[in-house]
Design a protein around this motif. Structure first.
Motif, short mmCIF file in Angstrom:
data_model
loop_
_atom_site.label_atom_id
_atom_site.label_comp_id
_atom_site.label_asym_id
_atom_site.label_seq_id
_atom_site.Cartn_x
_atom_site.Cartn_y
_atom_site.Cartn_z
N VAL A 102 0.85 -1.19 0.00
CA VAL A 102 0.00 0.00 0.00
C VAL A 102 0.89 1.24 0.00
CG1 VAL A 102 -1.76 1.29 1.27
CG2 VAL A 102 -1.76 -1.22 1.33
N THR A 103 0.57 2.17 -0.89
CA THR A 103 1.23 3.46 -0.93
C THR A 103 0.18 4.55 -0.78
OG1 THR A 103 2.89 2.58 -2.46
CG2 THR A 103 2.72 4.98 -2.30
N LEU A 104 0.39 5.42 0.19
CA LEU A 104 -0.50 6.57 0.32
C LEU A 104 -0.07 7.62 -0.70
CD1 LEU A 104 -1.05 7.09 4.15
CD2 LEU A 104 -2.65 6.20 2.45
N LEU A 105 -0.97 7.95 -1.61
CA LEU A 105 -0.69 8.94 -2.63
C LEU A 105 -1.00 10.35 -2.14
CD1 LEU A 105 -2.25 7.05 -5.66
CD2 LEU A 105 0.13 7.05 -4.90
N LYS A 106 -1.97 10.44 -1.23
CA LYS A 106 -2.35 11.73 -0.65
C LYS A 106 -2.83 11.48 0.77
CE LYS A 106 -5.99 15.14 -0.57
NZ LYS A 106 -5.94 16.47 -1.03
N LEU A 107 -2.40 12.32 1.66
CA LEU A 107 -2.92 12.29 3.03
C LEU A 107 -3.18 13.73 3.44
CD1 LEU A 107 -3.71 10.66 5.48
CD2 LEU A 107 -1.34 10.77 6.25
N GLY A 108 -4.43 14.14 3.27
CA GLY A 108 -4.82 15.50 3.58
C GLY A 108 -5.59 15.58 4.88
N ARG A 109 -6.15 16.76 5.15
CA ARG A 109 -6.95 16.96 6.36
C ARG A 109 -8.27 16.20 6.29
NH1 ARG A 109 -9.55 21.08 7.39
NH2 ARG A 109 -9.52 21.98 5.34
N ILE A 110 -8.83 16.11 5.07
CA ILE A 110 -10.17 15.56 4.91
C ILE A 110 -10.17 14.23 4.16
CG2 ILE A 110 -12.43 15.99 3.86
CD1 ILE A 110 -11.87 18.98 4.28
N LEU A 111 -9.27 14.07 3.18
CA LEU A 111 -9.25 12.87 2.36
C LEU A 111 -7.86 12.25 2.32
CD1 LEU A 111 -11.33 13.94 -0.78
CD2 LEU A 111 -12.06 12.48 1.11
N ALA A 112 -7.86 10.93 2.15
CA ALA A 112 -6.63 10.18 1.91
C ALA A 112 -6.88 9.28 0.72
CB ALA A 112 -6.26 9.34 3.13
N VAL A 113 -5.88 9.14 -0.14
CA VAL A 113 -5.97 8.27 -1.31
C VAL A 113 -4.80 7.30 -1.26
CG1 VAL A 113 -5.98 8.16 -3.83
CG2 VAL A 113 -7.05 10.10 -2.67
N GLY A 114 -5.12 6.02 -1.41
CA GLY A 114 -4.09 4.99 -1.38
C GLY A 114 -4.14 4.12 -2.62
N ASP A 115 -2.96 3.66 -3.03
CA ASP A 115 -2.82 2.73 -4.15
C ASP A 115 -2.35 1.40 -3.58
OD1 ASP A 115 -2.70 2.37 -7.12
OD2 ASP A 115 -0.65 1.80 -6.61
N VAL A 116 -2.93 0.31 -4.06
CA VAL A 116 -2.63 -1.01 -3.51
C VAL A 116 -2.29 -1.97 -4.65
CG1 VAL A 116 -3.48 -2.92 -2.09
CG2 VAL A 116 -4.36 -0.59 -1.71
N LEU A 117 -1.15 -2.65 -4.53
CA LEU A 117 -0.77 -3.72 -5.44
C LEU A 117 -0.79 -5.02 -4.66
CD1 LEU A 117 2.22 -2.07 -7.34
CD2 LEU A 117 -0.17 -2.27 -8.09
N ILE A 118 -1.54 -6.01 -5.17
CA ILE A 118 -1.69 -7.29 -4.49
C ILE A 118 -1.01 -8.38 -5.31
CG2 ILE A 118 -3.32 -9.03 -3.66
CD1 ILE A 118 -5.31 -6.74 -3.18
N ARG A 119 -0.20 -9.19 -4.63
CA ARG A 119 0.50 -10.30 -5.26
C ARG A 119 0.29 -11.58 -4.46
NH1 ARG A 119 3.84 -5.81 -5.61
NH2 ARG A 119 4.66 -5.37 -7.68
N SER A 120 0.41 -12.73 -5.12
CA SER A 120 0.46 -13.99 -4.40
C SER A 120 1.85 -14.10 -3.79
CB SER A 120 0.24 -15.17 -5.36
OG SER A 120 -1.07 -15.18 -5.86
#
Length: 139
Positions: A102-120
């Protein structure tokens, strides 16, 4: 932003606030930009065709972004998912745990956006990718 909670702290917090969810997840690493979380797969995660179910992969992505936010902000347990998008790219292997980076792309006061790569576990190929947006409650 600095890390506020490490893997042990996050595990304790999840056991307290989400005991129904925390059992199957292992927080392997917390970094300055995200987390690595393992879904310990069992027969309950399988679907017909010998693969891990989509809802199980979604749960891993959602929990992963939640943990990445808590790792930075501390116990803001009322943060909630407001949007998600998930691409299922290849069949994950039954009998292997799933690992989410998981990588947080944005962490603001109101919103956070995360990108997730899933592998076996033990594989380089991405089986699913998700983007999650969370609403951060007023502090």
């Amino acid at each position: 932003m600095a890390v506020t909670l490490g893997p042990e702290d996050l595990t304790r917090l999840m056991d307290e606030v989400f005991p129904q969810v925390s059992k199957g997840f292992v927080i392997e690493e917390v970094t300055r930009t995200g987390v690595r979380v393992r879904l310990v797969t069992t027969d309950e995660h399988l679907r017909p065709g010998g693969t891990i179910s989509g809802p199980s992969m979604f749960a891993l992505a959602d929990v992963g972004v939640y943990l990445a936010i808590l790792a930075r902000l501390g116990p803001v347990t009322l943060a909630v998912t407001t949007s998600s998008s998930m691409d299922f790219m290849r069949k994950p292997e039954a009998g292997r745990d799933l690992i989410a980076d998981v990588t947080l792309l944005k962490l603001g006061r109101i919103l956070a956006v995360g990108d997730v790569l899933i592998r076996s576990e033990g594989r380089e190929e991405v089986v699913a990718r998700a983007t999650m947006t969370y609403s951060i409650p007023p502090r």
